[in-house]
Motif scaffolding. Structure first.
Motif, mmCIF file in Angstrom:
data_model
loop_
_atom_site.group_PDB
_atom_site.id
_atom_site.type_symbol
_atom_site.label_atom_id
_atom_site.label_comp_id
_atom_site.label_asym_id
_atom_site.label_seq_id
_atom_site.Cartn_x
_atom_site.Cartn_y
_atom_site.Cartn_z
ATOM 1 N N UNK A 154 0.552 -1.312 -0.124
ATOM 2 C CA UNK A 154 0.207 0.086 0.211
ATOM 3 C C UNK A 154 0.986 1.321 0.151
ATOM 4 N N UNK A 155 0.895 2.118 -0.875
ATOM 5 C CA UNK A 155 1.199 3.308 -1.209
ATOM 6 C C UNK A 155 0.570 4.193 -0.986
ATOM 7 N N UNK A 156 0.669 5.310 -0.055
ATOM 8 C CA UNK A 156 0.389 6.692 0.184
ATOM 9 C C UNK A 156 1.022 7.970 -0.722
ATOM 10 N N UNK A 157 -0.004 8.369 -1.140
ATOM 11 C CA UNK A 157 0.535 9.581 -1.932
ATOM 12 C C UNK A 157 0.422 10.798 -1.266
ATOM 13 N N UNK A 158 0.991 11.828 -2.069
ATOM 14 C CA UNK A 158 1.186 13.328 -1.433
ATOM 15 C C UNK A 158 0.062 13.811 -0.169
ATOM 16 N N UNK A 159 -0.756 13.613 -1.105
ATOM 17 C CA UNK A 159 -2.553 13.839 -0.528
ATOM 18 C C UNK A 159 -3.149 12.794 0.868
ATOM 19 N N UNK A 160 -2.228 11.448 1.016
ATOM 20 C CA UNK A 160 -3.023 10.204 1.576
ATOM 21 C C UNK A 160 -3.663 9.941 0.959
ATOM 22 N N UNK A 161 -3.546 9.846 -0.491
ATOM 23 C CA UNK A 161 -4.345 9.141 -0.904
ATOM 24 C C UNK A 161 -3.413 7.321 -1.494
ATOM 25 N N UNK A 162 -4.034 6.591 -1.473
ATOM 26 C CA UNK A 162 -3.723 5.398 -0.778
ATOM 27 C C UNK A 162 -3.723 4.127 -2.432
ATOM 28 N N UNK A 163 -2.701 3.230 -3.256
ATOM 29 C CA UNK A 163 -2.717 2.942 -4.160
ATOM 30 C C UNK A 163 -2.313 1.917 -3.847
ATOM 31 N N UNK A 164 -2.707 0.598 -4.364
ATOM 32 C CA UNK A 164 -2.894 -0.681 -3.720
ATOM 33 C C UNK A 164 -1.190 -1.368 -4.936
ATOM 34 N N UNK A 165 -0.497 -2.044 -5.145
ATOM 35 C CA UNK A 165 0.202 -2.343 -5.954
ATOM 36 C C UNK A 165 0.281 -4.072 -5.813
ATOM 37 N N UNK A 166 0.019 -4.246 -6.764
ATOM 38 C CA UNK A 166 -0.116 -6.196 -6.580
ATOM 39 C C UNK A 166 1.247 -6.149 -7.313
ATOM 40 N N UNK A 167 2.270 -6.623 -6.077
ATOM 41 C CA UNK A 167 3.840 -7.505 -6.113
ATOM 42 C C UNK A 167 4.181 -8.785 -7.025
ATOM 43 N N UNK A 168 3.342 -9.791 -5.985
ATOM 44 C CA UNK A 168 3.985 -10.769 -6.852
ATOM 45 C C UNK A 168 1.951 -12.139 -6.509
ATOM 46 N N UNK A 169 2.087 -12.880 -7.703
ATOM 47 C CA UNK A 169 0.836 -13.766 -7.357
ATOM 48 C C UNK A 169 2.042 -15.537 -7.533
ATOM 49 N N UNK A 170 1.895 -15.924 -5.643
ATOM 50 C CA UNK A 170 2.382 -16.877 -6.322
ATOM 51 C C UNK A 170 2.101 -17.629 -5.358
ATOM 52 N N UNK A 171 2.330 -19.318 -5.555
ATOM 53 C CA UNK A 171 1.673 -20.960 -5.308
ATOM 54 C C UNK A 171 1.986 -20.601 -4.358
ATOM 55 N N UNK A 172 1.359 -20.956 -3.198
ATOM 56 C CA UNK A 172 1.194 -21.500 -1.656
ATOM 57 C C UNK A 172 2.131 -21.992 -1.303
ATOM 58 N N UNK A 173 2.588 -23.039 -2.755
ATOM 59 C CA UNK A 173 3.370 -24.200 -2.042
ATOM 60 C C UNK A 173 4.961 -24.120 -2.621
ATOM 61 N N UNK A 174 5.580 -22.571 -2.882
ATOM 62 C CA UNK A 174 6.750 -22.486 -3.462
ATOM 63 C C UNK A 174 7.595 -22.618 -1.932
ATOM 64 N N UNK A 175 8.488 -22.719 -2.431
ATOM 65 C CA UNK A 175 9.300 -22.206 -1.026
ATOM 66 C C UNK A 175 9.846 -21.049 -0.625
ATOM 67 N N UNK A 176 9.324 -20.680 0.169
ATOM 68 C CA UNK A 176 9.263 -18.970 0.716
ATOM 69 C C UNK A 176 9.623 -18.588 1.742
ATOM 70 N N UNK A 177 11.129 -17.890 1.823
ATOM 71 C CA UNK A 177 11.592 -18.171 3.334
ATOM 72 C C UNK A 177 10.943 -16.310 3.681
ATOM 73 N N UNK A 178 10.936 -16.234 4.811
ATOM 74 C CA UNK A 178 10.646 -14.843 4.830
ATOM 75 C C UNK A 178 11.948 -13.311 4.506
ATOM 76 N N UNK A 179 11.359 -12.369 3.957
ATOM 77 C CA UNK A 179 12.770 -11.625 3.719
ATOM 78 C C UNK A 179 12.718 -11.074 2.688
ATOM 79 N N UNK A 180 12.215 -12.392 1.526
ATOM 80 C CA UNK A 180 12.677 -12.618 0.005
ATOM 81 C C UNK A 180 11.424 -13.221 -0.293
ATOM 82 N N UNK A 181 11.388 -13.271 -1.675
ATOM 83 C CA UNK A 181 10.491 -13.638 -2.722
ATOM 84 C C UNK A 181 10.931 -14.714 -2.974
ATOM 85 N N UNK A 182 10.256 -15.666 -3.355
ATOM 86 C CA UNK A 182 10.601 -17.141 -4.064
ATOM 87 C C UNK A 182 11.685 -16.767 -5.620
ATOM 88 N N UNK A 183 12.134 -17.763 -5.711
ATOM 89 C CA UNK A 183 12.673 -17.627 -7.016
ATOM 90 C C UNK A 183 12.078 -18.240 -7.987
#
Length: 103
Positions: free
Chosen positions: A74-103
């Motif tokens: 969620x990005x908050x703009x200078x006037x307070x408006x919020x924008x949602x940016x979808x960063x990834x769509x990930x399959x739940x069985x992927x090996x996904x360590x905290x702090x990093x995106x799955x490869x």
């Protein structure tokens, strides 16, 4: 409060690849997955309902009844408006360590 929902190029590519690969075996299932993920992402404009993400500053929405997770920020703009940016769509069985995106 309505928010804009935008897709990062990487998330859009992941989404299309998921649908394409399912479509090879089952076009009807691919259509259901496409609609469910797309509608879930769009619904974030009304209410961002995800949990705290594994990568700092992000959130995760688990798609009900499906093995997919939408990672977003969620990005908050200078006037307070919020924008949602979808960063990834990930399959739940992927090996996904905290702090990093799955490869």
């Amino acid at each position: 409060m309505k928010r804009s929902v935008i897709w990062s190029p990487g998330a859009r590519a992941e989404f299309f690849e998921i649908v394409r690969s399912i479509n090879e075996e089952n076009p009807d299932a691919a259509q259901r997955v496409r609609l469910r993920i797309g509608r879930s992402a769009a619904a974030l404009s009304d209410l961002a309902t995800g949990r705290t993400g594994r990568v700092q500053g992000t959130y995760e929405l688990v798609i009900a009844g499906m093995p997919y997770i939408i990672a977003y920020e969620i990005i908050v703009g200078t006037t307070g408006e919020e924008t949602i940016t979808v960063l990834h769509v990930i399959h739940g069985v992927r090996d996904w360590q905290p702090g990093e995106w799955p490869e």
